[in-house]
Design a protein around this motif. Structure first.
Motif, PDB file in Angstrom:
ATOM      1  N   ASN A   1       0.817  -1.210   0.000  1.00  0.00           N
ATOM      2  CA  ASN A   1       0.000   0.000   0.000  1.00  0.00           C
ATOM      3  C   ASN A   1       0.855   1.266   0.000  1.00  0.00           C
ATOM      4  O   ASN A   1       0.489   2.282   0.561  1.00  0.00           O
ATOM      5  CB  ASN A   1      -0.933  -0.010   1.220  1.00  0.00           C
ATOM      6  CG  ASN A   1      -2.213   0.754   0.941  1.00  0.00           C
ATOM      7  OD1 ASN A   1      -2.549   0.982  -0.218  1.00  0.00           O
ATOM      8  ND2 ASN A   1      -2.904   1.151   1.973  1.00  0.00           N
ATOM      9  N   THR A   2       2.011   1.182  -0.627  1.00  0.00           N
ATOM     10  CA  THR A   2       2.923   2.317  -0.690  1.00  0.00           C
ATOM     11  C   THR A   2       2.521   3.253  -1.817  1.00  0.00           C
ATOM     12  O   THR A   2       2.077   2.806  -2.872  1.00  0.00           O
ATOM     13  CB  THR A   2       4.363   1.831  -0.919  1.00  0.00           C
ATOM     14  OG1 THR A   2       4.663   0.839   0.056  1.00  0.00           O
ATOM     15  CG2 THR A   2       5.354   2.975  -0.812  1.00  0.00           C
ATOM     16  N   ARG A   3       2.693   4.540  -1.591  1.00  0.00           N
ATOM     17  CA  ARG A   3       2.443   5.538  -2.621  1.00  0.00           C
ATOM     18  C   ARG A   3       3.649   6.484  -2.689  1.00  0.00           C
ATOM     19  O   ARG A   3       4.386   6.624  -1.709  1.00  0.00           O
ATOM     20  CB  ARG A   3       1.172   6.345  -2.311  1.00  0.00           C
ATOM     21  CG  ARG A   3      -0.095   5.497  -2.196  1.00  0.00           C
ATOM     22  CD  ARG A   3      -0.490   4.861  -3.511  1.00  0.00           C
ATOM     23  NE  ARG A   3      -1.726   4.089  -3.405  1.00  0.00           N
ATOM     24  CZ  ARG A   3      -1.787   2.787  -3.192  1.00  0.00           C
ATOM     25  NH1 ARG A   3      -0.665   2.091  -3.049  1.00  0.00           N
ATOM     26  NH2 ARG A   3      -2.950   2.159  -3.118  1.00  0.00           N
ATOM     27  N   PRO A   4       3.874   7.143  -3.822  1.00  0.00           N
ATOM     28  CA  PRO A   4       5.016   8.059  -3.920  1.00  0.00           C
ATOM     29  C   PRO A   4       4.907   9.202  -2.919  1.00  0.00           C
ATOM     30  O   PRO A   4       3.810   9.583  -2.503  1.00  0.00           O
ATOM     31  CB  PRO A   4       4.930   8.585  -5.360  1.00  0.00           C
ATOM     32  CG  PRO A   4       4.129   7.569  -6.093  1.00  0.00           C
ATOM     33  CD  PRO A   4       3.153   7.038  -5.087  1.00  0.00           C
ATOM     34  N   PRO A   5       6.042   9.770  -2.521  1.00  0.00           N
ATOM     35  CA  PRO A   5       6.021  10.862  -1.532  1.00  0.00           C
ATOM     36  C   PRO A   5       5.431  12.139  -2.103  1.00  0.00           C
ATOM     37  O   PRO A   5       5.692  12.509  -3.231  1.00  0.00           O
ATOM     38  CB  PRO A   5       7.503  11.043  -1.189  1.00  0.00           C
ATOM     39  CG  PRO A   5       8.237  10.532  -2.374  1.00  0.00           C
ATOM     40  CD  PRO A   5       7.420   9.404  -2.917  1.00  0.00           C
ATOM     41  N   ILE A   6       4.626  12.804  -1.293  1.00  0.00           N
ATOM     42  CA  ILE A   6       3.995  14.064  -1.699  1.00  0.00           C
ATOM     43  C   ILE A   6       4.919  15.227  -1.351  1.00  0.00           C
ATOM     44  O   ILE A   6       5.424  15.321  -0.239  1.00  0.00           O
ATOM     45  CB  ILE A   6       2.646  14.250  -0.970  1.00  0.00           C
ATOM     46  CG1 ILE A   6       1.686  13.111  -1.317  1.00  0.00           C
ATOM     47  CG2 ILE A   6       2.021  15.595  -1.317  1.00  0.00           C
ATOM     48  CD1 ILE A   6       1.208  13.107  -2.736  1.00  0.00           C
ATOM     49  N   ALA A   7       5.136  16.121  -2.316  1.00  0.00           N
ATOM     50  CA  ALA A   7       5.955  17.308  -2.065  1.00  0.00           C
ATOM     51  C   ALA A   7       5.098  18.424  -1.478  1.00  0.00           C
ATOM     52  O   ALA A   7       3.913  18.545  -1.788  1.00  0.00           O
ATOM     53  CB  ALA A   7       6.618  17.788  -3.354  1.00  0.00           C
ATOM     54  N   VAL A   8       5.698  19.239  -0.637  1.00  0.00           N
ATOM     55  CA  VAL A   8       4.938  20.325  -0.015  1.00  0.00           C
ATOM     56  C   VAL A   8       4.539  21.392  -1.025  1.00  0.00           C
ATOM     57  O   VAL A   8       3.688  22.229  -0.739  1.00  0.00           O
ATOM     58  CB  VAL A   8       5.749  20.970   1.133  1.00  0.00           C
ATOM     59  CG1 VAL A   8       5.974  19.980   2.251  1.00  0.00           C
ATOM     60  CG2 VAL A   8       7.062  21.541   0.626  1.00  0.00           C
ATOM     61  N   THR A   9       5.160  21.388  -2.203  1.00  0.00           N
ATOM     62  CA  THR A   9       4.826  22.401  -3.214  1.00  0.00           C
ATOM     63  C   THR A   9       3.662  22.000  -4.102  1.00  0.00           C
ATOM     64  O   THR A   9       3.259  22.776  -4.952  1.00  0.00           O
ATOM     65  CB  THR A   9       6.052  22.676  -4.094  1.00  0.00           C
ATOM     66  OG1 THR A   9       6.559  21.419  -4.559  1.00  0.00           O
ATOM     67  CG2 THR A   9       7.113  23.413  -3.315  1.00  0.00           C
ATOM     68  N   PHE A  10       3.131  20.777  -3.952  1.00  0.00           N
ATOM     69  CA  PHE A  10       1.971  20.399  -4.745  1.00  0.00           C
ATOM     70  C   PHE A  10       0.760  21.223  -4.280  1.00  0.00           C
ATOM     71  O   PHE A  10       0.498  21.332  -3.085  1.00  0.00           O
ATOM     72  CB  PHE A  10       1.637  18.922  -4.552  1.00  0.00           C
ATOM     73  CG  PHE A  10       2.602  17.962  -5.198  1.00  0.00           C
ATOM     74  CD1 PHE A  10       3.807  18.396  -5.721  1.00  0.00           C
ATOM     75  CD2 PHE A  10       2.302  16.613  -5.273  1.00  0.00           C
ATOM     76  CE1 PHE A  10       4.696  17.509  -6.306  1.00  0.00           C
ATOM     77  CE2 PHE A  10       3.171  15.720  -5.856  1.00  0.00           C
ATOM     78  CZ  PHE A  10       4.381  16.166  -6.371  1.00  0.00           C
ATOM     79  N   PRO A  11      -0.024  21.783  -5.203  1.00  0.00           N
ATOM     80  CA  PRO A  11      -1.246  22.500  -4.797  1.00  0.00           C
ATOM     81  C   PRO A  11      -2.175  21.578  -4.006  1.00  0.00           C
ATOM     82  O   PRO A  11      -2.304  20.398  -4.314  1.00  0.00           O
ATOM     83  CB  PRO A  11      -1.868  22.907  -6.139  1.00  0.00           C
ATOM     84  CG  PRO A  11      -0.728  22.923  -7.104  1.00  0.00           C
ATOM     85  CD  PRO A  11       0.200  21.845  -6.655  1.00  0.00           C
ATOM     86  N   LYS A  12      -2.823  22.149  -3.008  1.00  0.00           N
ATOM     87  CA  LYS A  12      -3.682  21.342  -2.131  1.00  0.00           C
ATOM     88  C   LYS A  12      -4.760  20.575  -2.886  1.00  0.00           C
ATOM     89  O   LYS A  12      -5.002  19.403  -2.585  1.00  0.00           O
ATOM     90  CB  LYS A  12      -4.319  22.237  -1.074  1.00  0.00           C
ATOM     91  CG  LYS A  12      -3.375  22.635   0.050  1.00  0.00           C
ATOM     92  CD  LYS A  12      -4.123  23.448   1.087  1.00  0.00           C
ATOM     93  CE  LYS A  12      -3.191  23.854   2.241  1.00  0.00           C
ATOM     94  NZ  LYS A  12      -3.912  24.657   3.236  1.00  0.00           N
ATOM     95  N   PRO A  13      -5.446  21.179  -3.859  1.00  0.00           N
ATOM     96  CA  PRO A  13      -6.475  20.401  -4.569  1.00  0.00           C
ATOM     97  C   PRO A  13      -5.891  19.187  -5.286  1.00  0.00           C
ATOM     98  O   PRO A  13      -6.528  18.149  -5.376  1.00  0.00           O
ATOM     99  CB  PRO A  13      -7.056  21.408  -5.568  1.00  0.00           C
ATOM    100  CG  PRO A  13      -6.743  22.745  -4.984  1.00  0.00           C
ATOM    101  CD  PRO A  13      -5.425  22.592  -4.303  1.00  0.00           C
ATOM    102  N   ILE A  14      -4.659  19.331  -5.808  1.00  0.00           N
ATOM    103  CA  ILE A  14      -4.018  18.209  -6.496  1.00  0.00           C
ATOM    104  C   ILE A  14      -3.666  17.120  -5.489  1.00  0.00           C
ATOM    105  O   ILE A  14      -3.805  15.921  -5.759  1.00  0.00           O
ATOM    106  CB  ILE A  14      -2.761  18.668  -7.251  1.00  0.00           C
ATOM    107  CG1 ILE A  14      -3.117  19.759  -8.261  1.00  0.00           C
ATOM    108  CG2 ILE A  14      -2.104  17.487  -7.955  1.00  0.00           C
ATOM    109  CD1 ILE A  14      -4.068  19.316  -9.336  1.00  0.00           C
ATOM    110  N   VAL A  15      -3.215  17.531  -4.305  1.00  0.00           N
ATOM    111  CA  VAL A  15      -2.881  16.557  -3.255  1.00  0.00           C
ATOM    112  C   VAL A  15      -4.132  15.762  -2.873  1.00  0.00           C
ATOM    113  O   VAL A  15      -4.101  14.532  -2.742  1.00  0.00           O
ATOM    114  CB  VAL A  15      -2.285  17.256  -2.028  1.00  0.00           C
ATOM    115  CG1 VAL A  15      -2.124  16.277  -0.870  1.00  0.00           C
ATOM    116  CG2 VAL A  15      -0.940  17.877  -2.376  1.00  0.00           C
ATOM    117  N   ALA A  16      -5.244  16.477  -2.697  1.00  0.00           N
ATOM    118  CA  ALA A  16      -6.493  15.797  -2.346  1.00  0.00           C
ATOM    119  C   ALA A  16      -6.914  14.844  -3.454  1.00  0.00           C
ATOM    120  O   ALA A  16      -7.371  13.725  -3.203  1.00  0.00           O
ATOM    121  CB  ALA A  16      -7.584  16.829  -2.090  1.00  0.00           C
TER     122      ALA A  16
END
Length: 880
Positions: free
Chosen positions: A700-715
């Protein structure tokens, strides 16, 4: 071709062993990742812990404000002390200060796990004395005792057992430490475990015992320890796993003579069969083990030579299926009980087997030993599904199932030629192209003419005829209509060329004629043409036509997209892409997928990845390559193809061999493409494609999220790559969010500011990309972008041609200022699409130019907030 076509290429037990090997290989890579941390961004106290010669410095720096510090990889001060070989006094000081002795890194390793792997018995003893949990599970469910069994540290094994380690605990695939020690061949550990009461007959996931694993290895000492056992228990030499394999089956398949003699001397049954009807001799022949076959026949008699398995194959058939060891075939033919022309229950001979698998030298050898080409195989009557029944009825009206026909249908032209023209010394003439159907002597047999090739027995050839009849006339092309230019791509199907069709620049996907011997290639061609002919959208590739008249000239012609693939742009050409263009590409792909999923007969792409996203000169994207796609007639279908597409972007439900999946699998692949585009690197670039797919599916691993990704894209990412397909959104749900993002004022300001700070054409601002592994909120400001500096992520220019100029000017500027290419921190990709140096993805630069940039936190959330927590199992640490 009867039951023979149903034979699995790999058994369930083999599949499990493969998963175990991959799991422990992945385990090793994760351990090494934690043992070789990147310390360039460590704090002063973290660096002080690594200095074993200056204990006073650590004492001076360590206080209540920093003793709980962790690195980005989740390493505590105690982890750092253990991997750097710090003295025990320093480790004890950290524990007394309050550092959690059982804390796990983001790769799920405690300090005890790392010390055990390193083989530091002094550290291990100190940790367990100070409260370390000896039964704590880490990565892949592995405890410290599993690790020491894998590495062979028998002294540490003794310490762990004395400290209360549970000797029969299982890992993720229910393997005990005894299984692991037998698998990796550590005699002293096996002996120690047995003397401490380990269950000698404990079951793994498919009821495989330690003796099954030991028998596939050439370690006589371990085999003796298991068979002779202890006073309380002994291993059964004839015990079977779920597929009916005995230890002798494993031994013969692996080819270990010493183990074979030992098992036979201890009453192993040589003629036992597994659920497929295979004797140990069958498995020796299927794997080309000549010496094993000789010893089995010499010591156990010829009883196995005439036993057929459920696929109507004797050991001779099996040896010809393997086909690469002619000495083995010769040995079997020398046995008086073996008939070269023996027909199995379904009628096929050893010559059929060799022809079906394309072994030219084996076919020639059999012919020279008077194999009969006229023997006819039957069509199975045991199939229950309608497709098989239709194939059977069709076969009854077609030429007989001779060995030549099997080679013909498989596309082995060299074998067909050999059989058609083979002349024995006693023959007056060989077969010609116009042999009479009634000729039944052994020198030749009836063969369809070239024009009849599409009318031969297989259903896939009928599909081509139906496609030719139903395809609109405007899409019918002749090969003479096409002008071929340079090659722009290739694959297992053939090659893709740039060319012209009636004055129009096009891309031509040219299939190899030989590929049409395989059903899957014909299916792919027919489906792709049928699907392309129904598409009409600016967001998917534009179909021009197809050449269908001659199998040797089959081709698919589409609009030529000048910008190339997104994969090439990101990872081969390493172009710079700004945030506005990234969001445009994401939006275009989402629109293309929405169009496919909402057609009257929905289309599931099944191979969505950066290779199959093409970029126009204006920067817009289209979805391409529908070779793996299919019409989705019902959400309840359970006959979907297993594992289509590229493993690196594959949805978990497809990788785990599920045959009932939906369009939501495309959403998972789309989410990985979005991450790839925003991060500028391959998902799980340090892993091979199969290992990457296993990580997403089993851990259940997923790639790491960068803090610079826009919030809607992260969601969107969190929802899109959810492990439960039902929780993933549809494309029509996410398009408004994507459209709002790309048209937001903040994105426009950021894009303009990049150009302004860059100083004009050819110079752009590099957005900071801090890789935070736990979720997307850590270190993120209120506007959806992080406030820390980090890795360079190349920004985008507006269109493809401008990108080339931009990159050339940047390269020139860097060379003049002394900035080497190595410092750009791009991963080096090999021909298979994964990084050849796994550490290259970890070499990240720290730009200081953005520390005071006001635009660093200017991108607001467009529609929704990112999740406030990552406690869900689907939002866990991506490398855990």
């Amino acid at each position: 071709m009867g039951n023979y076509k149903s034979r699995p290429t790999i058994s369930c037990t083999d599949e499990l062993k493969k998963k175990i090997s991959e799991s422990y290989a992945l385990f090793r890579s994760k351990v090494i990742e934690d043992l070789r941390p990147k310390d360039s961004d460590w704090t002063e106290v973290q660096l002080a812990v690594t200095n074993s010669t200056d204990l006073q410095l650590l004492t001076k720096l360590l206080d209540d404000s920093n003793y709980l510090e962790k690195t980005d990889a989740g390493l505590t001060l105690l982890h750092i002390a253990c991997i750097s070989g710090a003295p025990c006094s320093q480790i004890e000081k950290l524990i007394k200060k309050g550092v959690n002795v059982n804390a796990l890194t983001k790769n799920n390793f405690s300090a005890l796990h790392l010390s055990t792997y390193r083989g530091d018995s002094e550290q291990v003893e100190l940790l367990v004395t100070n409260g370390a949990d000896v039964n704590q599970s880490g990565h892949s469910g592995v405890a410290a005792l599993h690790i020491t069994a894998m590495c062979g540290h028998h002294e540490i094994t003794k310490i762990l057992l004395e400290s209360g380690a549970k000797i029969d605990n299982g890992d993720l695939v229910k393997f005990s430490s005894l299984h692991i020690a037998c698998h990796f061949g550590h005699e002293k550990v096996v002996e120690l475990l047995l003397s401490n009461g380990s269950d000698i007959n404990i079951n793994g996931s498919v009821r495989d015992r330690p003796i099954h694993l030991a028998s596939s290895k050439a370690n006589l000492k371990i085999m003796q320890l298991l068979v002779e056992g202890t006073s309380q228990q002994k291993a059964d030499v004839n015990v079977k796993d779920d597929e009916g394999h005995t230890p002798l089956h494993f031994c013969c398949k692996s080819g270990h003579l010493v183990t074979l003699h030992y098992l036979l001397d201890h009453d192993a049954l040589p003629h036992e069969v597994n659920i497929y009807g295979d004797t140990p001799l069958h498995l020796a022949c299927y794997n080309g083990k000549l010496e094993i076959a000789k010893q089995l026949v010499a010591q156990t008699g010829p009883a196995s030579l005439c036993i057929e398995n459920i696929f109507s194959e004797t050991p001779l058939h099996s040896a010809c299926t393997f086909g690469k060891n002619l000495e083995l075939v010769k040995f079997l033919l020398e046995q008086p009980q073996v008939d070269i022309n023996l027909q199995g229950k379904d009628g096929h001979t050893a010559l059929h087997s060799a022809c079906y698998h394309g072994h030219l030298r084996c076919v020639q050898f059999l012919l020279e030993n008077r194999a009969d080409m006229t023997c006819v195989a039957a069509v199975s009557d045991q199939s229950g599904d309608s497709e098989k029944r239709e194939e059977r009825l069709y076969c009854e009206r077609t030429p007989r199932q001779t060995a030549l026909m099997w080679a013909y249908e498989r596309g082995y032209d060299d074998i067909v030629t050999l059989l058609k023209h083979y002349k024995r010394p006693s023959d007056e003439s060989a077969c010609g192209d116009y042999s009479q159907p009634g000729s039944l002597d052994g020198s030749y047999v009836a063969v369809p003419s070239p024009l009849g090739k599409l009318r031969s027995m297989t259903r896939e050839k009928i599909d081509v005829l139906q496609l030719r009849a139903t395809l609109s006339h405007q899409f019918h092309l002749q090969i003479t209509d096409l002008e071929f230019q340079e090659t722009i791509g290739s694959g297992s199907f053939g090659k893709v060329y740039k060319g012209k069709c009636k004055g129009r620049v096009v891309a031509i996907k040219r299939y190899r004629a030989s590929s049409f011997g395989a059903k899957s290639d014909v299916d792919m061609f027919c489906r792709e043409v049928a699907i392309l002919a129904k598409l009409n959208s600016p967001y998917v590739i534009n179909f021009v036509g197809a050449c269908l008249d001659d199998p040797s000239q089959f081709a698919i012609v589409t609009h030529y997209v000048a910008g190339g693939s997104l994969f090439s742009l990101l990872h081969e050409q390493k172009r710079l892409i700004d945030i506005q263009s990234k969001l445009t590409i994401i939006f275009d792909v989402a629109k293309g997928m929405e169009y496919l999923h909402n057609m009257p007969l929905p289309i599931i792409h099944r191979d969505l990845n950066s290779h199959n996203i093409l970029l126009e000169e204006n920067g817009h994207a289209v979805v391409a390559d529908f070779g793996e796609s299919r019409f989705l007639r019902s959400n309840d279908e359970d006959n979907m193809t297993k594992q289509p597409g590229n493993l690196r972007w594959m949805a978990p439900e497809i990788f785990t061999q599920c045959t009932k999946y939906s369009v939501k699998a495309d959403m998972f692949s789309f989410s990985l493409v979005v991450w790839e585009l925003l991060a500028g690197e391959l998902p799980f670039a340090h892993l091979k494609p199969a290992a990457a797919a296993a990580e997403t599916a089993y851990h259940n691993t997923r790639p790491p999220i960068a803090v610079t990704f826009p919030k809607p894209i992260v969601a969107l990412l969190h929802r899109g790559w959810h492990s439960n397909p039902d929780e993933r959104p549809e494309f029509r749900e996410i398009i408004p969010t994507l459209d709002a993002c790309r048209h937001s004022e903040a994105v426009a300001m950021l894009s303009n500011a990049e150009a302004a700070i860059g100083g004009g054409a050819g110079i752009s601002l590099s957005l900071p990309m801090v890789t935070t592994v736990r979720g997307c909120q850590d270190g993120m400001d209120d506007d959806g972008l992080g406030g820390e500096e980090g890795r360079d992520t190349p920004p985008l220019a507006g269109n493809v041609s401008a990108l080339r100029n931009h990159w050339d000017m940047e390269a020139s500027k860097n060379s003049s200022t002394g900035v080497s290419e190595e410092k750009r921190s791009y991963p080096q990709l090999d021909a298979n699409g994964y990084v050849s140096d796994p550490l290259s993805t970890l070499r990240i630069s720290m730009p200081s130019m953005l520390r005071s940039c006001p635009l660093h936190s200017s991108l607001p959330s467009c529609t929704s907030q990112a999740p406030s927590s990552t406690s869900s199992s689907d939002h866990q640490d991506p490398e855990s």
